[in-house]
Design a protein around this motif. Sequence first.
Motif, short mmCIF file in Angstrom:
data_model
loop_
_atom_site.label_atom_id
_atom_site.label_comp_id
_atom_site.label_asym_id
_atom_site.label_seq_id
_atom_site.Cartn_x
_atom_site.Cartn_y
_atom_site.Cartn_z
N LEU A 46 0.83 -1.21 0.00
CA LEU A 46 0.00 0.00 0.00
C LEU A 46 0.87 1.26 0.00
O LEU A 46 0.51 2.26 -0.63
N ARG A 47 1.99 1.21 0.70
CA ARG A 47 2.91 2.35 0.69
C ARG A 47 3.55 2.51 -0.68
O ARG A 47 3.65 3.63 -1.21
N GLU A 48 3.98 1.42 -1.28
CA GLU A 48 4.61 1.47 -2.61
C GLU A 48 3.65 2.02 -3.66
O GLU A 48 4.06 2.76 -4.54
N ARG A 49 2.38 1.67 -3.54
CA ARG A 49 1.37 2.11 -4.51
C ARG A 49 0.85 3.51 -4.22
O ARG A 49 0.12 4.07 -5.02
N GLY A 50 1.20 4.07 -3.06
CA GLY A 50 0.78 5.43 -2.73
C GLY A 50 -0.55 5.53 -2.03
O GLY A 50 -1.05 6.64 -1.80
N ALA A 51 -1.16 4.41 -1.67
CA ALA A 51 -2.42 4.45 -0.93
C ALA A 51 -2.17 4.93 0.50
O ALA A 51 -2.98 5.66 1.07
N ILE A 52 -1.07 4.52 1.09
CA ILE A 52 -0.62 5.02 2.38
C ILE A 52 0.55 5.94 2.09
O ILE A 52 1.56 5.52 1.53
N THR A 53 0.40 7.21 2.46
CA THR A 53 1.42 8.20 2.13
C THR A 53 2.37 8.49 3.28
O THR A 53 3.35 9.21 3.10
N GLY A 54 2.08 7.97 4.46
CA GLY A 54 2.97 8.20 5.59
C GLY A 54 2.25 7.91 6.90
O GLY A 54 1.08 7.58 6.93
N PHE A 55 3.00 8.04 7.97
CA PHE A 55 2.48 7.82 9.31
C PHE A 55 2.81 9.07 10.12
O PHE A 55 3.89 9.64 9.97
N THR A 56 1.89 9.48 10.97
CA THR A 56 2.10 10.72 11.69
C THR A 56 1.46 10.64 13.08
O THR A 56 0.80 9.66 13.41
N VAL A 57 1.63 11.69 13.83
CA VAL A 57 1.02 11.81 15.15
C VAL A 57 0.01 12.96 15.08
O VAL A 57 0.22 13.94 14.37
N ARG A 58 -1.10 12.80 15.78
CA ARG A 58 -2.08 13.88 15.88
C ARG A 58 -1.86 14.58 17.20
O ARG A 58 -1.86 13.95 18.26
N VAL A 59 -1.66 15.88 17.15
CA VAL A 59 -1.39 16.67 18.34
C VAL A 59 -2.52 17.66 18.53
O VAL A 59 -2.96 18.31 17.58
N ASP A 60 -3.00 17.79 19.75
CA ASP A 60 -3.99 18.81 20.07
C ASP A 60 -3.31 20.17 19.96
O ASP A 60 -2.36 20.44 20.70
N PRO A 61 -3.76 21.03 19.04
CA PRO A 61 -3.11 22.34 18.89
C PRO A 61 -3.05 23.13 20.21
O PRO A 61 -2.08 23.84 20.46
N ALA A 62 -4.06 22.99 21.06
CA ALA A 62 -4.07 23.71 22.34
C ALA A 62 -2.90 23.29 23.22
O ALA A 62 -2.37 24.09 23.99
N ALA A 63 -2.46 22.03 23.10
CA ALA A 63 -1.33 21.56 23.89
C ALA A 63 -0.05 22.28 23.50
O ALA A 63 0.89 22.36 24.28
N LEU A 64 -0.02 22.83 22.29
CA LEU A 64 1.15 23.56 21.81
C LEU A 64 0.96 25.08 21.94
O LEU A 64 1.77 25.85 21.43
N GLY A 65 -0.13 25.47 22.61
CA GLY A 65 -0.38 26.89 22.81
C GLY A 65 -1.21 27.55 21.74
O GLY A 65 -1.37 28.77 21.74
N TRP A 66 -1.76 26.79 20.81
CA TRP A 66 -2.60 27.33 19.75
C TRP A 66 -4.06 27.22 20.18
O TRP A 66 -4.72 26.24 19.90
N GLN A 67 -4.54 28.22 20.90
CA GLN A 67 -5.86 28.19 21.52
C GLN A 67 -6.99 28.64 20.59
O GLN A 67 -8.16 28.40 20.88
N THR A 68 -6.66 29.33 19.52
CA THR A 68 -7.68 29.94 18.65
C THR A 68 -7.64 29.28 17.28
O THR A 68 -6.57 29.12 16.69
N GLU A 69 -8.82 28.91 16.80
CA GLU A 69 -8.94 28.30 15.47
C GLU A 69 -9.93 29.09 14.65
O GLU A 69 -10.96 29.55 15.15
N GLY A 70 -9.62 29.27 13.39
CA GLY A 70 -10.53 29.97 12.50
C GLY A 70 -10.36 29.52 11.07
O GLY A 70 -9.42 28.79 10.74
N PHE A 71 -11.29 29.95 10.25
CA PHE A 71 -11.24 29.68 8.82
C PHE A 71 -11.28 31.01 8.08
O PHE A 71 -12.02 31.91 8.46
N ILE A 72 -10.47 31.10 7.05
CA ILE A 72 -10.40 32.31 6.24
C ILE A 72 -10.79 31.95 4.82
O ILE A 72 -10.20 31.06 4.21
#
Length: 154
Positions: A46-72
């Motif tokens: 699946l990785r070779e074919r591009g169906a899986i593009t990588g592995f990552t961690v999900r971080v709560d933005p607030a834990a990094l000090g990013w308390q405000t979310e918006g869309f522009i």
Amino acid sequence: MPQNDLDTLDERIVHALAEDARRTYADIGAEVGLSAPAVKRRVDRLRERGAITGFTVRVDPAALGWQTEGFIEMYCRSRTAPEDIRRALARYPEVASASTVTGDADALVQVFAADMRHFETVLERIAGEPFVDRTKSVLVLSPLLRRYTAGPPL
């Protein structure tokens, strides 16, 4: 790779990894009815074919000090190429995602910021890009649902 190229076992493996990429191949294999080596071979394929593009961690933005979310919403001058928008927005660490969209706006940008003042600064900088005619923004009060899976559950 189109999703219909995945068989049922591949889809189940992808869903299991999307829920928790740290699961062992043995654990996933027990869930889908394969041995650990068979799961590994499928993941590698699946990785070779591009169906899986990588592995990552999900971080709560607030834990990094990013308390405000918006869309522009970005409204751009005529003949602004999507690549020009992407290149400009890639310079902003506050931009979590950006997409071209249907409707009146040309692009929709998700932004995380430390506070309202920080969000305002980012908004002003984005609005000041040479290809931007105008912007419209909304702030997130409470995120109601966020999914990190690979589509509908099987």
